[in-house]
Design a protein around this motif. Structure first.
Motif, short mmCIF file in Angstrom:
data_model
loop_
_atom_site.label_atom_id
_atom_site.label_comp_id
_atom_site.label_asym_id
_atom_site.label_seq_id
_atom_site.Cartn_x
_atom_site.Cartn_y
_atom_site.Cartn_z
N THR A 1 0.83 -1.23 0.04
CA THR A 1 0.00 0.01 0.00
C THR A 1 0.73 1.30 -0.09
OG1 THR A 1 -1.80 -1.14 1.04
CG2 THR A 1 -1.81 1.16 1.21
N ASP A 2 1.92 1.43 0.89
CA ASP A 2 2.73 2.43 0.82
C ASP A 2 3.48 2.53 -0.47
OD1 ASP A 2 2.31 3.19 3.53
OD2 ASP A 2 3.54 1.34 4.21
N ARG A 3 4.06 1.49 -1.03
CA ARG A 3 4.69 1.57 -2.24
C ARG A 3 3.80 1.94 -3.48
NH1 ARG A 3 8.28 3.23 -5.65
NH2 ARG A 3 9.24 1.73 -6.81
N ASP A 4 2.46 1.51 -3.39
CA ASP A 4 1.66 1.96 -4.36
C ASP A 4 1.45 3.56 -4.23
OD1 ASP A 4 1.49 -0.52 -5.46
OD2 ASP A 4 -0.43 -1.25 -4.60
N THR A 5 1.00 3.93 -2.81
CA THR A 5 0.83 5.29 -2.76
C THR A 5 1.98 6.24 -3.30
OG1 THR A 5 -0.19 4.62 -0.56
CG2 THR A 5 0.31 7.12 -0.96
N SER A 6 3.25 5.75 -3.18
CA SER A 6 4.29 6.74 -3.65
C SER A 6 4.49 6.67 -4.96
CB SER A 6 5.46 6.06 -2.81
OG SER A 6 6.04 4.92 -3.42
N ARG A 7 4.16 5.60 -5.74
CA ARG A 7 4.06 5.64 -7.36
C ARG A 7 2.99 6.35 -7.81
NH1 ARG A 7 5.13 -0.89 -7.84
NH2 ARG A 7 7.55 -0.74 -8.25
N ASN A 8 1.71 6.43 -6.99
CA ASN A 8 0.69 7.06 -7.57
C ASN A 8 0.87 8.57 -7.43
OD1 ASN A 8 -0.72 4.96 -8.17
ND2 ASN A 8 -2.11 4.69 -6.41
N ALA A 9 1.82 9.11 -6.37
CA ALA A 9 1.92 10.41 -6.02
C ALA A 9 3.16 10.79 -6.96
CB ALA A 9 2.48 10.53 -4.40
N GLY A 10 3.92 9.85 -7.45
CA GLY A 10 5.21 10.46 -8.33
C GLY A 10 6.42 10.62 -7.43
N VAL A 11 6.54 10.06 -6.35
CA VAL A 11 7.44 10.54 -5.35
C VAL A 11 8.12 8.94 -4.90
CG1 VAL A 11 6.39 12.31 -4.37
CG2 VAL A 11 6.06 10.11 -3.32
N PRO A 12 9.21 9.05 -4.49
CA PRO A 12 10.29 7.95 -4.00
C PRO A 12 9.48 7.54 -2.56
CG PRO A 12 11.75 9.74 -4.32
CD PRO A 12 10.25 10.40 -4.30
N SER A 13 9.73 6.13 -2.55
CA SER A 13 9.33 5.46 -1.15
C SER A 13 10.79 4.60 -0.85
CB SER A 13 8.34 4.29 -1.47
OG SER A 13 8.70 3.16 -2.26
N VAL A 14 10.64 4.62 0.60
CA VAL A 14 11.64 3.92 1.27
C VAL A 14 10.81 3.17 2.22
CG1 VAL A 14 13.76 4.11 3.05
CG2 VAL A 14 13.40 5.96 1.46
N LEU A 15 11.29 1.85 1.86
CA LEU A 15 10.54 0.67 2.78
C LEU A 15 11.62 0.14 3.76
CD1 LEU A 15 8.24 -1.16 0.03
CD2 LEU A 15 7.93 1.05 1.51
N VAL A 16 10.82 -0.23 5.03
CA VAL A 16 11.69 -0.86 5.98
C VAL A 16 11.55 -2.31 5.84
CG1 VAL A 16 11.37 1.33 7.54
CG2 VAL A 16 9.81 -0.89 7.61
N THR A 17 12.75 -2.84 6.16
CA THR A 17 12.87 -4.53 5.94
C THR A 17 12.96 -5.06 7.55
OG1 THR A 17 15.24 -4.45 5.82
CG2 THR A 17 13.94 -4.22 3.83
N PHE A 18 12.70 -4.32 8.61
CA PHE A 18 12.96 -4.87 9.91
C PHE A 18 11.73 -5.38 10.17
CE2 PHE A 18 13.31 -0.28 10.08
CZ PHE A 18 11.98 -0.04 10.73
N GLY A 19 10.51 -5.38 9.69
CA GLY A 19 9.33 -5.81 10.21
C GLY A 19 9.07 -7.28 9.76
N PRO A 20 7.90 -7.91 10.16
CA PRO A 20 7.68 -9.37 9.56
C PRO A 20 7.68 -9.65 8.23
CG PRO A 20 5.52 -8.19 10.37
CD PRO A 20 6.66 -7.11 10.52
N GLY A 21 7.47 -8.68 7.36
CA GLY A 21 7.42 -9.12 5.85
C GLY A 21 8.64 -8.56 5.13
N ARG A 22 9.82 -8.99 5.47
CA ARG A 22 10.97 -8.47 4.73
C ARG A 22 10.95 -9.19 3.32
NH1 ARG A 22 16.50 -7.22 5.20
NH2 ARG A 22 17.80 -8.08 3.95
#
Length: 220
Positions: A172-193
């Motif tokens: 959802t966060d990645r899709d939001t950033s793409r829809n907004a035309g801005v970069p996303s930084v995703l964290v990998t320390f949660g349960p869904g690495r």
């Protein structure tokens, strides 16, 4: 002003324990016992209340989708009553946020948690005043992944939407950033690495100590 917008659940804070507890409250009320496990089902918890209810009901027979809708308000009420017994901010999160502010960035929150619950949680954790904005699932007529959810969080923080990025942990966060035309930084320390890495964001971080240089590289 350059702006960094953060997701809340699974990004700034591990809220899974309290979310699972609220879902199990619903299941116990129906005589089903605790259907979810705080560790095993943490990834589902961070996808929201309805996702937890569906997962729990999938483990028993005789329950239909309508029951999810009936139990969702019960879950929210239980969660509001006990919102931060198990919740913790991720290591280094607030140090990274404060460093961004010191370096001249505006910071805000865009979450699909209901606004009132998000406000209550951040206040109870003692960090609400650090963020210039907080947009929840019901703040606007739209929510993530609609880009206006991100843009409004940036504007309310005093920033420029075209000089912003989103820090999150899900598709959802990645899709939001793409829809907004801005970069996303995703964290990998949660349960869904593994799931996060497959989303191909502009950057990932394994710890909040890595955030500052990544932000500088992406938006200056």
């Amino acid at each position: 002003m350059r702006t960094v917008i953060f997701d809340l659940d699974g990004t700034l804070a591990d809220t899974s324990g309290d979310l699972v507890a609220a879902a199990n409250h619903c299941f116990r009320g129906l005589g089903l016992g605790d259907l979810l496990d705080a560790q095993r089902d943490a990834a589902t918890a961070l996808r929201g209340g309805r996702a937890m209810l569906r997962l729990g009901f999938s483990r028993v027979t005789g329950f239909e989708e309508d029951e999810v809708d009936r139990q969702y308000p019960v879950l929210l009420a239980a969660y509001a009553e006990d919102i931060h017994t198990h919740t913790t901010l991720y290591p280094g999160a607030m140090d990274a946020v404060e460093q961004l502010r010191s370096n001249g960035y505006a910071v805000g929150i865009a979450t699909n948690k209901p606004e009132g619950l998000a406000e209550a949680l951040m206040t109870s954790l003692g960090v609400r005043d650090v963020f210039g904005s907080l947009i929840g699932a019901d703040t606007l007529p739209v929510r993530k992944p609609d880009p206006e959810h991100h843009f409004e969080a940036v504007r309310r923080a005093g920033g420029d939407p075209q000089r912003s990025l989103l820090v999150g942990d899900t598709a959802t966060d990645r899709d939001t950033s793409r829809n907004a035309g801005v970069p996303s930084v995703l964290v990998t320390f949660g349960p869904g690495r593994d799931d996060v890495l497959a989303l191909d964001p502009e950057a990932t971080i394994n710890h909040y100590t890595e955030l500052g240089p990544v932000v500088t590289r992406l938006i200056g």
